[in-house]
Scaffold this motif. Structure first.
Motif, PDB file in Angstrom:
ATOM      1  N   ALA A 199      26.001   5.125  10.057  1.00  0.00           N
ATOM      2  CA  ALA A 199      27.604   5.506   8.688  1.00  0.00           C
ATOM      3  C   ALA A 199      27.004   5.620   7.679  1.00  0.00           C
ATOM      4  O   ALA A 199      26.749   6.084   6.814  1.00  0.00           O
ATOM      5  CB  ALA A 199      28.421   6.571   9.730  1.00  0.00           C
ATOM      6  N   ALA A 200      27.311   4.214   7.548  1.00  0.00           N
ATOM      7  CA  ALA A 200      26.619   3.947   6.635  1.00  0.00           C
ATOM      8  C   ALA A 200      26.182   3.358   5.914  1.00  0.00           C
ATOM      9  O   ALA A 200      25.376   3.343   5.262  1.00  0.00           O
ATOM     10  CB  ALA A 200      27.679   2.105   6.773  1.00  0.00           C
ATOM     11  N   THR A 201      25.119   3.128   6.804  1.00  0.00           N
ATOM     12  CA  THR A 201      23.641   3.382   6.632  1.00  0.00           C
ATOM     13  C   THR A 201      23.722   4.683   5.570  1.00  0.00           C
ATOM     14  O   THR A 201      22.376   4.604   4.333  1.00  0.00           O
ATOM     15  CB  THR A 201      22.406   2.800   7.167  1.00  0.00           C
ATOM     16  N   VAL A 202      23.410   5.203   6.877  1.00  0.00           N
ATOM     17  CA  VAL A 202      23.069   6.993   6.349  1.00  0.00           C
ATOM     18  C   VAL A 202      23.978   7.385   4.711  1.00  0.00           C
ATOM     19  O   VAL A 202      23.039   8.255   3.315  1.00  0.00           O
ATOM     20  CB  VAL A 202      22.959   8.053   7.471  1.00  0.00           C
ATOM     21  N   GLY A 203      25.543   7.471   4.610  1.00  0.00           N
ATOM     22  CA  GLY A 203      26.389   7.673   3.955  1.00  0.00           C
ATOM     23  C   GLY A 203      25.652   6.239   2.370  1.00  0.00           C
ATOM     24  O   GLY A 203      25.271   7.142   0.970  1.00  0.00           O
ATOM     25  N   SER A 204      24.807   5.207   2.300  1.00  0.00           N
ATOM     26  CA  SER A 204      24.635   4.933   1.105  1.00  0.00           C
ATOM     27  C   SER A 204      23.474   5.289   0.631  1.00  0.00           C
ATOM     28  O   SER A 204      22.888   5.733  -1.027  1.00  0.00           O
ATOM     29  CB  SER A 204      24.241   3.484   1.873  1.00  0.00           C
ATOM     30  N   ALA A 205      22.088   5.931   1.641  1.00  0.00           N
ATOM     31  CA  ALA A 205      21.232   6.776   1.188  1.00  0.00           C
ATOM     32  C   ALA A 205      22.108   8.307   0.690  1.00  0.00           C
ATOM     33  O   ALA A 205      21.062   8.269  -0.978  1.00  0.00           O
ATOM     34  CB  ALA A 205      20.557   6.974   2.572  1.00  0.00           C
ATOM     35  N   LEU A 206      22.554   8.697   0.882  1.00  0.00           N
ATOM     36  CA  LEU A 206      23.288  10.219   0.315  1.00  0.00           C
ATOM     37  C   LEU A 206      23.363  10.199  -0.957  1.00  0.00           C
ATOM     38  O   LEU A 206      24.462  10.683  -1.809  1.00  0.00           O
ATOM     39  CB  LEU A 206      24.033  11.043   1.560  1.00  0.00           C
ATOM     40  N   ALA A 207      24.832   9.110  -0.852  1.00  0.00           N
ATOM     41  CA  ALA A 207      25.235   8.421  -2.395  1.00  0.00           C
ATOM     42  C   ALA A 207      24.776   8.099  -3.274  1.00  0.00           C
ATOM     43  O   ALA A 207      24.733   7.354  -4.041  1.00  0.00           O
ATOM     44  CB  ALA A 207      26.303   7.132  -2.145  1.00  0.00           C
ATOM     45  N   GLN A 208      23.622   8.464  -3.919  1.00  0.00           N
ATOM     46  CA  GLN A 208      22.167   7.986  -4.150  1.00  0.00           C
ATOM     47  C   GLN A 208      22.578   8.369  -5.650  1.00  0.00           C
ATOM     48  O   GLN A 208      22.618   9.715  -6.044  1.00  0.00           O
ATOM     49  CB  GLN A 208      20.667   7.911  -4.564  1.00  0.00           C
ATOM     50  N   ARG A 209      22.816   7.742  -7.121  1.00  0.00           N
ATOM     51  CA  ARG A 209      23.123   8.367  -8.236  1.00  0.00           C
ATOM     52  C   ARG A 209      21.537   8.674  -9.345  1.00  0.00           C
ATOM     53  O   ARG A 209      21.092   7.218  -9.422  1.00  0.00           O
ATOM     54  CB  ARG A 209      23.314   6.834  -9.185  1.00  0.00           C
ATOM     55  N   PHE A 210      21.110   9.875  -8.420  1.00  0.00           N
ATOM     56  CA  PHE A 210      19.014   9.548  -8.364  1.00  0.00           C
ATOM     57  C   PHE A 210      19.341  10.953  -9.031  1.00  0.00           C
ATOM     58  O   PHE A 210      19.421  12.112  -8.417  1.00  0.00           O
ATOM     59  CB  PHE A 210      18.785   8.644  -7.621  1.00  0.00           C
ATOM     60  N   ASP A 211      18.333  10.896 -10.484  1.00  0.00           N
ATOM     61  CA  ASP A 211      18.391  12.528 -11.066  1.00  0.00           C
ATOM     62  C   ASP A 211      17.253  13.192 -10.260  1.00  0.00           C
ATOM     63  O   ASP A 211      17.272  14.914 -10.425  1.00  0.00           O
ATOM     64  CB  ASP A 211      18.127  12.263 -12.334  1.00  0.00           C
ATOM     65  N   GLY A 212      16.692  12.458  -9.340  1.00  0.00           N
ATOM     66  CA  GLY A 212      15.225  13.444  -8.809  1.00  0.00           C
ATOM     67  C   GLY A 212      15.247  13.752  -7.314  1.00  0.00           C
ATOM     68  O   GLY A 212      16.405  13.392  -6.901  1.00  0.00           O
TER      69      GLY A 212
END
Length: 343
Positions: free
Chosen positions: A17-30
């Motif tokens: 859950a923490a792993t996936v959450g860190s991916a979804l939380a990316q501050r990325f414009d693309g």
């Protein structure tokens, strides 16, 4: 689609859950997608993934190992770039923002890797696995001269590059331990530059070496009480044998040093298992470990000495031990020290 985040997972109920959450939380414009490949988990991993709903794509498959899981994610990916993330690691929020532009701005660059920080089971920062000699963009010759420290979670690779080299070798099976990442990064570097970004962008979940060995021994205690059981235990190191063979086959004479280093690392880790066994009083397992180590590296003379010490009756060893300096006693009786961890 700019980036596909590919996350292989097997029995990561406590971390996924923490792993996936860190991916979804990316501050990325693309635009990016998150693909999780559930490689036959038997714990609550699948239920944890279900909580994310349609924010992620989940691919379920029978347990085939991390190489096959990553390949399934890569095959399903729509992104121009593949960002790898293992099921027990996490990213900083700017991971994609600081790596993807490197690929956008340099056509010769086929992959980018960042620095990482190691954390323990409680999330406390404990180490920087990328040591100074690896903190630069390497040549292929450098990568064929030593076992290069590339953590998959720190790497973003062009999808076309991964497709051209056929993805991760699926000769590496579920029972094998590591090495699939070492080989694929050699193939990636052969296709173009790998740029190093010094920012710490990944939290790598690592465990202290002694505790890791102790956990292995405790979990396998009743399964390493015979020669047949030990051979089954030893299968985890077949990954190093596969790596040695693949590098020799692909790179010819240039791959000989990596092949030798890979075999040597097996010998050293088996010595570590033997030292922990000695520390726990299991002289039979220590003997088996040292004999196995000698099969891989017969010229490591200290291993022969350790084997001889393990073959002494425990009473004789206790009688003789006080005459040795403390450092020598530890090198014979364990536990292993950090310097003996395979690199």
């Amino acid at each position: 689609m700019k980036v596909s985040v590919v996350i292989p997972t097997y029995n990561d109920e406590g971390t996924i859950a923490a792993t996936v959450g860190s991916a979804l939380a990316q501050r990325f414009d693309g635009e990016f997608e998150v693909i999780v490949v559930n490689d036959g988990s038997t714990d609550g991993t699948r239920a944890e993934l279900a909580k994310f709903g349609d924010r992620i794509r989940v691919i379920d498959q029978a347990n085939r190992g991390v190489s096959a899981a990553r390949n399934a994610g890569i095959q399903a990916a729509a992104g121009e770039y593949i960002a790898l993330l293992d099921g027990d690691d996490t990213w900083m929020e700017d991971k994609l923002a600081k790596t993807v532009p490197v690929l956008d701005n340099n056509p010769a660059c086929v992959a980018v890797a960042s620095n990482v920080i190691g954390v323990d089971g409680a999330g406390r920062e404990v180490s920087y696995p990328v040591t100074p000699e690896f903190r630069h963009s390497p040549t292929l010759d450098e990568m064929l001269d030593k076992l290069w420290a590339y953590l998959p979670s720190a790497v973003v690779i062009r999808r076309e590059t991964l497709q051209a080299i056929g993805g991760f070798s699926e000769e590496f099976k579920p029972e094998h331990y590591a090495c699939e990442d070492t080989f694929i990064m050699l193939l990636v570097r052969e296709r173009g530059e790998i740029t190093y970004v010094p920012d710490v962008l990944v939290r790598y979940r690592c465990r202290e070496f002694h505790a890791r060995l102790a956990n292995r021994l405790r979990s396998r205690r009743f399964e390493i009480d015979s020669e047949d059981a030990f051979r089954e235990f030893e299968r985890r190191y077949e990954a190093n044998i596969i790596l040695a063979r693949l590098t020799r086959e692909h790179f010819g004479a240039r791959g000989r040093k990596i092949a030798a280093l890979s075999i040597d690392s097996v010998a050293r880790e088996l010595v570590g298992v033997g030292l922990m066994a000695m520390h726990q009083g299991d002289r039979t397992l220590a003997q088996r470990s040292y004999r196995a180590s000698i099969r891989y590296s017969p010229l490591m003379l200290k291993t022969w000495l350790r084997l001889g010490w393990a073959m002494l009756p425990a009473t004789a060893a206790r009688t003789l031990s006080p005459i040795f300096p403390p450092g020598l006693r530890r090198s014979l009786s364990g536990p292993p020290v950090m310097e003996e961890r395979p690199q």
